[in-house]
Scaffold this active site. Structure first.
Site, PDB file in Angstrom:
ATOM      1  N   ARG A  54       8.255  16.618 -74.759  1.00  0.00           N
ATOM      2  CA  ARG A  54       7.316  15.531 -74.499  1.00  0.00           C
ATOM      3  C   ARG A  54       7.718  14.245 -75.224  1.00  0.00           C
ATOM      4  O   ARG A  54       7.815  13.198 -74.599  1.00  0.00           O
ATOM      5  CB  ARG A  54       5.894  15.959 -74.867  1.00  0.00           C
ATOM      6  N   TYR A 106      -1.170  -7.599 -60.789  1.00  0.00           N
ATOM      7  CA  TYR A 106      -1.268  -6.321 -60.093  1.00  0.00           C
ATOM      8  C   TYR A 106      -2.712  -5.844 -60.148  1.00  0.00           C
ATOM      9  O   TYR A 106      -3.270  -5.657 -61.224  1.00  0.00           O
ATOM     10  CB  TYR A 106      -0.327  -5.297 -60.718  1.00  0.00           C
ATOM     11  N   ASP A 179       5.080  -8.179 -67.649  1.00  0.00           N
ATOM     12  CA  ASP A 179       5.374  -7.310 -66.513  1.00  0.00           C
ATOM     13  C   ASP A 179       6.438  -8.030 -65.690  1.00  0.00           C
ATOM     14  O   ASP A 179       6.159  -9.002 -64.994  1.00  0.00           O
ATOM     15  CB  ASP A 179       4.106  -7.080 -65.685  1.00  0.00           C
ATOM     16  N   LYS A 204       9.548   0.764 -58.509  1.00  0.00           N
ATOM     17  CA  LYS A 204       9.948  -0.316 -57.629  1.00  0.00           C
ATOM     18  C   LYS A 204      11.455  -0.562 -57.689  1.00  0.00           C
ATOM     19  O   LYS A 204      12.238   0.295 -57.315  1.00  0.00           O
ATOM     20  CB  LYS A 204       9.146  -1.578 -57.983  1.00  0.00           C
TER      21      LYS A 204
END
Length: 385
Positions: A54, A106, A179, A204
């Site tokens: 993890r 977004y 971003d 993306k």
């Protein structure tokens, strides 16, 4: 052992995934490590540096090191999604902290900030992302801990002045996170402009093939805030799958080619429809008449990206009809893939969206631009009969 040098061109670093050769088999392709746990040393220590998959997954490291090199940062982290990466930056803050963010961004993150993040105890000021003075007015020295930018803004593609806003934020004692999903590190390197964090929806452009969900963060320095972000990723379990991490680094190796092609085609498409009789407006930073063009030309290098929007004449009904009649432009949510996508954003975002009713968001893929133009032409003609 990496064979590349620091002064090698970014395109070379991308194509060769930093030049690493797998030491046992001498494979030129980075391997996939599916292990979920690691053996301790006889004295119960972990001298290999890995305890559990993890927080410590070697498959992550190729993509993280590559992204760090491209962004010019100190370290990077992979996340299970773009939303997981973005929300980790806010969950690493403390209740009562103040954040300045753009009103147009977004929509999924905007809704989370105005809902769950506010209920958790963060305070927000939402401003016009293209107005540097609006950020200056919203900053509360000593209280504002983070300025969140998205540039170009989705889906109107406004440009924020990263360098100017970073200086204002730092003077007020706040960090800046950007971003940069749409710009990618091929076109914009926010850390060089003063940003402290860079976020990408790896789903993306970084992946580029519409076959995984991922997110990334890159930091300018490994400080206490970065350690809190790392703890959020591990404790919340916002971990990318091993195979997805491998797919991400594989996709990143063609990033520069895809971004260059999409940017060239998007500019050609924007220029073609800029004064079209059936189009009310084209929103694209590469057009000289676009309000943020001059800033984009300074801040973005090598192109203006593969995203643009058109506002159709005839309002919402015409916009929806155009999307329904396209053959090559696929009606789907997302962006940055090799295939071109079209979407009526207001229908997706709902009645509280600041997006105009007549706006169609276009994600330009790597098809031939002339074919994409012809397809849009016939769709506009049918919709306006």
């Amino acid at each position: 052992m990496a064979s590349l040098r620091n002064d090698d061109h970014p395109a070379t670093k991308i194509a060769q995934a930093l030049g690493d050769i797998e030491p046992i088999t001498k494979s030129v392709t980075p391997p996939l490590y599916p292990a979920s746990t690691y053996q301790r040393d006889p004295d119960n220590q972990y001298r290999n540096g890995r305890v559990y998959a993890r927080p410590h997954n070697p498959t992550f490291e190729t993509a993280e090191r590559l992204l760090t090199a491209l962004e010019g940062g100190a370290a990077s982290l992979l996340f299970s999604s773009g939303m997981a990466a973005a929300t980790a930056t806010f969950l690493a803050l403390k209740p009562g902290d103040h954040v300045v963010a753009p009103e147009v961004m977004y929509w999924g993150l905007r809704n989370w900030l105005k809902g769950a993040a506010t209920e958790w105890g963060l305070a927000f000021s939402f401003v016009d992302a293209t107005d540097t003075q609006a950020f200056a007015r919203a900053l509360a020295p000593g209280r504002t801990k983070l300025v969140w930018l998205e540039t170009p803004t989705n889906p109107t593609w406004g440009i924020s002045d990263i360098a100017a806003i970073a200086k204002l934020a730092h003077d007020a004692g706040a960090r800046v996170a950007v971003d940069s999903t749409v710009a990618t590190p091929i076109l914009t390197r926010p850390i060089e402009l003063g940003a402290d964090l860079v976020m990408h929806s790896g789903t993306k452009y970084l992946n580029g093939h519409s076959d995984l969900i991922a997110g990334t963060l890159t930091t300018a320095r490994e400080d206490e805030y970065w350690e809190r972000i790392k703890a959020v990723r591990s404790n919340v379990g916002a971990i990318l799958g091993t195979f997805e991490a491998w797919l991400l680094q594989r996709g990143m190796r063609t990033l520069h080619l895809r971004v260059e092609r999409a940017s060239q085609s998007a500019l050609k498409i924007a220029q073609h429809f800029a004064h079209h009789p059936l189009v009310a407006e084209v929103l694209y930073p590469g057009l000289p008449e676009f309000p943020g063009h001059a800033l984009a030309a300074r801040q973005m290098t090598g192109g203006f990206g593969g995203m643009l929007s058109i506002r159709t004449k005839g309002g919402e009904a015409a916009a929806v009809a155009v999307a329904a009649e396209t053959r090559l432009w696929k009606r789907a949510t997302s962006l940055g893939g090799v295939e071109s996508l079209i979407e009526h954003r207001r229908s997706v975002e709902g009645p509280t969206s600041p997006v105009p009713h007549d706006l169609l968001r276009l994600s330009v893929g790597i098809e031939h631009a002339d074919d994409l133009i012809a397809d849009m032409e016939q769709a506009l003609a049918i919709a306006h009969r």
